[in-house]
Write a protein that holds these residues in place. Structure first.
Motif, PDB file in Angstrom:
ATOM      1  N   LYS A 235      45.445  51.103 -36.547  1.00 49.06           N
ATOM      2  CA  LYS A 235      46.690  51.238 -35.801  1.00 49.06           C
ATOM      3  C   LYS A 235      47.005  50.040 -34.907  1.00 49.06           C
ATOM      4  CE  LYS A 235      46.329  56.304 -35.508  1.00 49.06           C
ATOM      5  NZ  LYS A 235      46.252  57.460 -34.573  1.00 49.06           N
ATOM      6  N   GLY A 236      46.190  49.006 -34.999  1.00 50.77           N
ATOM      7  CA  GLY A 236      46.422  47.841 -34.146  1.00 50.77           C
ATOM      8  C   GLY A 236      45.183  46.975 -34.068  1.00 50.77           C
ATOM      9  N   SER A 237      45.196  46.035 -33.128  1.00 47.24           N
ATOM     10  CA  SER A 237      44.068  45.118 -32.987  1.00 47.24           C
ATOM     11  C   SER A 237      43.854  44.779 -31.509  1.00 47.24           C
ATOM     12  CB  SER A 237      44.310  43.841 -33.782  1.00 47.24           C
ATOM     13  OG  SER A 237      45.429  43.134 -33.263  1.00 47.24           O
ATOM     14  N   ILE A 238      42.671  44.267 -31.216  1.00 41.30           N
ATOM     15  CA  ILE A 238      42.327  43.837 -29.859  1.00 41.30           C
ATOM     16  C   ILE A 238      41.666  42.471 -29.935  1.00 41.30           C
ATOM     17  CG2 ILE A 238      40.906  44.296 -27.824  1.00 41.30           C
ATOM     18  CD1 ILE A 238      41.165  47.259 -28.367  1.00 41.30           C
ATOM     19  N   GLU A 239      42.065  41.588 -29.033  1.00 41.53           N
ATOM     20  CA  GLU A 239      41.484  40.248 -28.926  1.00 41.53           C
ATOM     21  C   GLU A 239      40.805  40.129 -27.577  1.00 41.53           C
ATOM     22  OE1 GLU A 239      43.493  35.972 -28.287  1.00 41.53           O
ATOM     23  OE2 GLU A 239      43.954  36.887 -30.245  1.00 41.53           O
ATOM     24  N   ILE A 240      39.548  39.690 -27.560  1.00 38.82           N
ATOM     25  CA  ILE A 240      38.776  39.604 -26.317  1.00 38.82           C
ATOM     26  C   ILE A 240      38.253  38.179 -26.135  1.00 38.82           C
ATOM     27  CG2 ILE A 240      36.918  40.591 -24.932  1.00 38.82           C
ATOM     28  CD1 ILE A 240      37.762  42.343 -28.117  1.00 38.82           C
ATOM     29  N   PRO A 241      38.918  37.362 -25.296  1.00 37.67           N
ATOM     30  CA  PRO A 241      38.382  36.038 -24.984  1.00 37.67           C
ATOM     31  C   PRO A 241      37.090  36.173 -24.172  1.00 37.67           C
ATOM     32  CG  PRO A 241      40.720  36.222 -24.414  1.00 37.67           C
ATOM     33  CD  PRO A 241      40.225  37.605 -24.670  1.00 37.67           C
ATOM     34  N   ASN A 242      36.170  35.238 -24.357  1.00 38.55           N
ATOM     35  CA  ASN A 242      34.896  35.281 -23.637  1.00 38.55           C
ATOM     36  C   ASN A 242      34.255  36.663 -23.725  1.00 38.55           C
ATOM     37  OD1 ASN A 242      34.758  32.559 -22.665  1.00 38.55           O
ATOM     38  ND2 ASN A 242      36.346  33.083 -21.177  1.00 38.55           N
ATOM     39  N   PHE A 243      34.060  37.125 -24.960  1.00 40.29           N
ATOM     40  CA  PHE A 243      33.619  38.501 -25.173  1.00 40.29           C
ATOM     41  C   PHE A 243      32.261  38.798 -24.549  1.00 40.29           C
ATOM     42  CE2 PHE A 243      31.749  36.183 -28.720  1.00 40.29           C
ATOM     43  CZ  PHE A 243      30.485  36.725 -28.829  1.00 40.29           C
ATOM     44  N   HIS A 244      31.471  37.758 -24.251  1.00 37.80           N
ATOM     45  CA  HIS A 244      30.155  37.978 -23.647  1.00 37.80           C
ATOM     46  C   HIS A 244      30.257  38.220 -22.139  1.00 37.80           C
ATOM     47  CE1 HIS A 244      31.098  33.846 -22.899  1.00 37.80           C
ATOM     48  NE2 HIS A 244      29.976  33.594 -22.276  1.00 37.80           N
ATOM     49  N   ARG A 245      31.380  37.809 -21.532  1.00 37.69           N
ATOM     50  CA  ARG A 245      31.626  38.075 -20.106  1.00 37.69           C
ATOM     51  C   ARG A 245      33.136  38.205 -19.889  1.00 37.69           C
ATOM     52  NH1 ARG A 245      29.469  32.318 -17.672  1.00 37.69           N
ATOM     53  NH2 ARG A 245      30.888  30.936 -18.781  1.00 37.69           N
ATOM     54  N   PRO A 246      33.727  39.249 -20.438  1.00 38.66           N
ATOM     55  CA  PRO A 246      35.191  39.362 -20.455  1.00 38.66           C
ATOM     56  C   PRO A 246      35.782  39.751 -19.105  1.00 38.66           C
ATOM     57  CG  PRO A 246      34.217  41.344 -21.348  1.00 38.66           C
ATOM     58  CD  PRO A 246      33.082  40.391 -21.099  1.00 38.66           C
ATOM     59  N   SER A 247      36.972  39.232 -18.842  1.00 38.22           N
ATOM     60  CA  SER A 247      37.752  39.645 -17.669  1.00 38.22           C
ATOM     61  C   SER A 247      39.039  40.348 -18.088  1.00 38.22           C
ATOM     62  CB  SER A 247      38.094  38.432 -16.800  1.00 38.22           C
ATOM     63  OG  SER A 247      38.861  37.494 -17.543  1.00 38.22           O
ATOM     64  N   HIS A 248      39.364  40.269 -19.387  1.00 37.67           N
ATOM     65  CA  HIS A 248      40.580  40.918 -19.890  1.00 37.67           C
ATOM     66  C   HIS A 248      40.512  41.010 -21.407  1.00 37.67           C
ATOM     67  CE1 HIS A 248      41.612  36.676 -20.516  1.00 37.67           C
ATOM     68  NE2 HIS A 248      42.495  37.090 -21.421  1.00 37.67           N
ATOM     69  N   PHE A 249      41.402  41.801 -21.978  1.00 40.07           N
ATOM     70  CA  PHE A 249      41.574  41.800 -23.427  1.00 40.07           C
ATOM     71  C   PHE A 249      43.028  42.041 -23.756  1.00 40.07           C
ATOM     72  CE2 PHE A 249      40.020  46.085 -22.346  1.00 40.07           C
ATOM     73  CZ  PHE A 249      40.967  46.920 -22.943  1.00 40.07           C
ATOM     74  N   VAL A 250      43.405  41.666 -24.987  1.00 38.60           N
ATOM     75  CA  VAL A 250      44.796  41.738 -25.432  1.00 38.60           C
ATOM     76  C   VAL A 250      44.915  42.827 -26.500  1.00 38.60           C
ATOM     77  CG1 VAL A 250      46.757  40.486 -26.381  1.00 38.60           C
ATOM     78  CG2 VAL A 250      45.061  39.276 -24.965  1.00 38.60           C
ATOM     79  N   LEU A 251      45.754  43.830 -26.210  1.00 34.41           N
ATOM     80  CA  LEU A 251      45.985  44.936 -27.138  1.00 34.41           C
ATOM     81  C   LEU A 251      47.274  44.682 -27.907  1.00 34.41           C
ATOM     82  CD1 LEU A 251      45.393  47.829 -28.189  1.00 34.41           C
ATOM     83  CD2 LEU A 251      46.656  48.683 -26.191  1.00 34.41           C
ATOM     84  N   LYS A 252      47.178  44.707 -29.240  1.00 33.77           N
ATOM     85  CA  LYS A 252      48.344  44.465 -30.094  1.00 33.77           C
ATOM     86  C   LYS A 252      48.570  45.657 -31.012  1.00 33.77           C
ATOM     87  CE  LYS A 252      47.495  39.464 -30.166  1.00 33.77           C
ATOM     88  NZ  LYS A 252      47.257  38.274 -31.013  1.00 33.77           N
ATOM     89  N   LYS A 253      49.798  46.237 -30.908  1.00 34.60           N
ATOM     90  CA  LYS A 253      50.180  47.359 -31.773  1.00 34.60           C
ATOM     91  C   LYS A 253      51.599  47.116 -32.245  1.00 34.60           C
ATOM     92  CE  LYS A 253      48.589  51.471 -30.827  1.00 34.60           C
ATOM     93  NZ  LYS A 253      48.325  52.783 -30.167  1.00 34.60           N
ATOM     94  N   GLY A 254      51.746  46.796 -33.537  1.00 36.11           N
ATOM     95  CA  GLY A 254      53.059  46.435 -34.037  1.00 36.11           C
ATOM     96  C   GLY A 254      53.551  45.170 -33.368  1.00 36.11           C
ATOM     97  N   LYS A 255      54.768  45.221 -32.808  1.00 33.58           N
ATOM     98  CA  LYS A 255      55.325  44.059 -32.114  1.00 33.58           C
ATOM     99  C   LYS A 255      54.959  44.044 -30.633  1.00 33.58           C
ATOM    100  CE  LYS A 255      59.310  43.595 -35.218  1.00 33.58           C
ATOM    101  NZ  LYS A 255      60.797  43.550 -35.319  1.00 33.58           N
ATOM    102  N   GLU A 256      54.299  45.100 -30.190  1.00 29.95           N
ATOM    103  CA  GLU A 256      53.933  45.208 -28.770  1.00 29.95           C
ATOM    104  C   GLU A 256      52.606  44.500 -28.508  1.00 29.95           C
ATOM    105  OE1 GLU A 256      52.895  48.678 -25.453  1.00 29.95           O
ATOM    106  OE2 GLU A 256      53.456  49.214 -27.503  1.00 29.95           O
ATOM    107  N   GLU A 257      52.572  43.738 -27.412  1.00 36.04           N
ATOM    108  CA  GLU A 257      51.354  43.039 -27.003  1.00 36.04           C
ATOM    109  C   GLU A 257      51.157  43.236 -25.507  1.00 36.04           C
ATOM    110  OE1 GLU A 257      50.075  38.421 -26.654  1.00 36.04           O
ATOM    111  OE2 GLU A 257      50.590  39.113 -28.669  1.00 36.04           O
ATOM    112  N   LYS A 258      49.962  43.697 -25.128  1.00 37.43           N
ATOM    113  CA  LYS A 258      49.713  43.997 -23.713  1.00 37.43           C
ATOM    114  C   LYS A 258      48.388  43.354 -23.287  1.00 37.43           C
ATOM    115  CE  LYS A 258      50.499  48.206 -22.454  1.00 37.43           C
ATOM    116  NZ  LYS A 258      50.354  49.682 -22.253  1.00 37.43           N
TER     117      LYS A 258
END
Length: 320
Positions: A235-258
């Motif tokens: 139903k979507g995807s998630i991108e996690i920069p610096n996954f070993h010590r993350p401070s945020h992640f990007v949730l993508k569902k369709g055209k929506e990005e949060k």
């Protein structure tokens, strides 16, 4: 609680900057570095040897030594009745990890692998979102952990050692942590590719698969800096920069990005250090978020990957 630190390099300095409770002593391979840290962080005592520190009145030891020394000095520390926090990886292989957990149980002391990733609010929120099915059923996870390390650095560092060095032992545990903690499933190791440089694995790709779920880890000492995780769901995807010590992640569902941000206190080691100190205060011998069973699973998966690119692996070294 009185801390003693074995090691005086960059990781030891980051530990001190994480604001642990009282640090009473330090001992490093070079006394000059230990004296510099003593001055900077007001550490009461610098010992000339690790053995002297372990026989002192410290109650817990943080082991920030090269990988090949973790096993030896963790055993010695626990024999002296000290609680032990070991910088990742806990040890070189599953056999050593098993022996350390048995010693901790025998001595009734706290033993913990310092897998800092698990203590970041962003990582905990990510796990919760995945459990709630925010992106549906997980189809794949791709992890990239790249660094550029020069030949001259490898020659001077334990990373260039044929036994304790290489990219897999250094940062592979960050990727395998996701395999063990996020997917929580025994996946089939489908493919391993490796490049060697100066006798050590400098670039490793490992691909796992089970029931159409794919997990790919690519780690390197030869590529420009990049640490990224990509999770694809139905139903979507998630991108996690610096996954070993993350401070945020990007949730993508369709055209929506949060973008979802989660601040953390202190530096990248603060969370794990505070968790260890809480477990010590409660008289625990395992920290609930990083149990021994997970350290064993992680060591087992690292062994599986290493066996795949080690000709005629020596069972006495890699297996119980």
């Amino acid at each position: 609680m009185k801390w003693g630190i074995l090691g005086s390099g960059n990781v030891a300095k980051r530990f001190l900057a994480s604001q642990p409770k009282k640090v009473s002593a330090i001992s490093g391979r070079t006394k000059r570095k230990s004296l510099c840290l003593q001055k900077e962080f007001s550490i009461p005592v610098v010992y000339d040897s690790y053995e002297e520190l372990l026989k002192s009145d410290v109650e817990a030891v943080y082991i920030a030594l090269p990988h090949g020394l973790h096993y030896k000095y963790a055993l010695e520390a626990m024999d002296e009745g000290k609680a032990v926090l070991i910088e990742k990886p806990l040890a070189l292989n599953e056999w050593e990890v098993q022996a350390l957990t048995l010693k901790a149980k025998e001595k009734n002391v706290l033993l913990m692998e310092a897998m800092k990733t698990r203590y970041f609010p962003a990582y905990q929120a990510l796990k919760k979102a995945l459990e709630q099915g925010v992106i549906g059923t997980i189809q794949s996870i791709q992890l990239f952990f790249y660094s550029e390390v020069s030949d001259s650095f490898l020659k001077q560092s334990y990373l260039g050692d044929s036994i304790q060095g290489g990219v897999l032992l250094d940062v592979g545990c960050y990727g395998v942590n996701w395999l063990v903690d996020v997917l929580k499933s025994q996946l089939h190791l489908k493919e391993v590719a490796v490049r060697f440089r100066q006798g050590i694995d400098s670039h490793v790709v490992a691909i796992f698969e089970k029931n159409e779920v794919f997990f790919q880890m690519e780690i390197s000492l030869e590529k420009p800096l990049n640490r990224l995780a990509l999770i694809q769901g139905t139903k979507g995807s998630i991108e996690i920069p610096n996954f070993h010590r993350p401070s945020h992640f990007v949730l993508k569902k369709g055209k929506e990005e949060k973008i979802l941000e989660y601040l953390y206190e202190g530096n990248d080691l603060t969370g794990e250090v505070r968790a260890f100190e809480r477990a010590f205060a409660l008289g625990l011998i395992e920290e609930p978020s990083m149990p021994w069973t997970d350290s064993l699973k992680m060591a087992r998966e690292l062994d599986r990957i290493r066996d795949a690119f080690t000709p005629d692996p020596d069972a006495s070294v890699y297996r119980m």
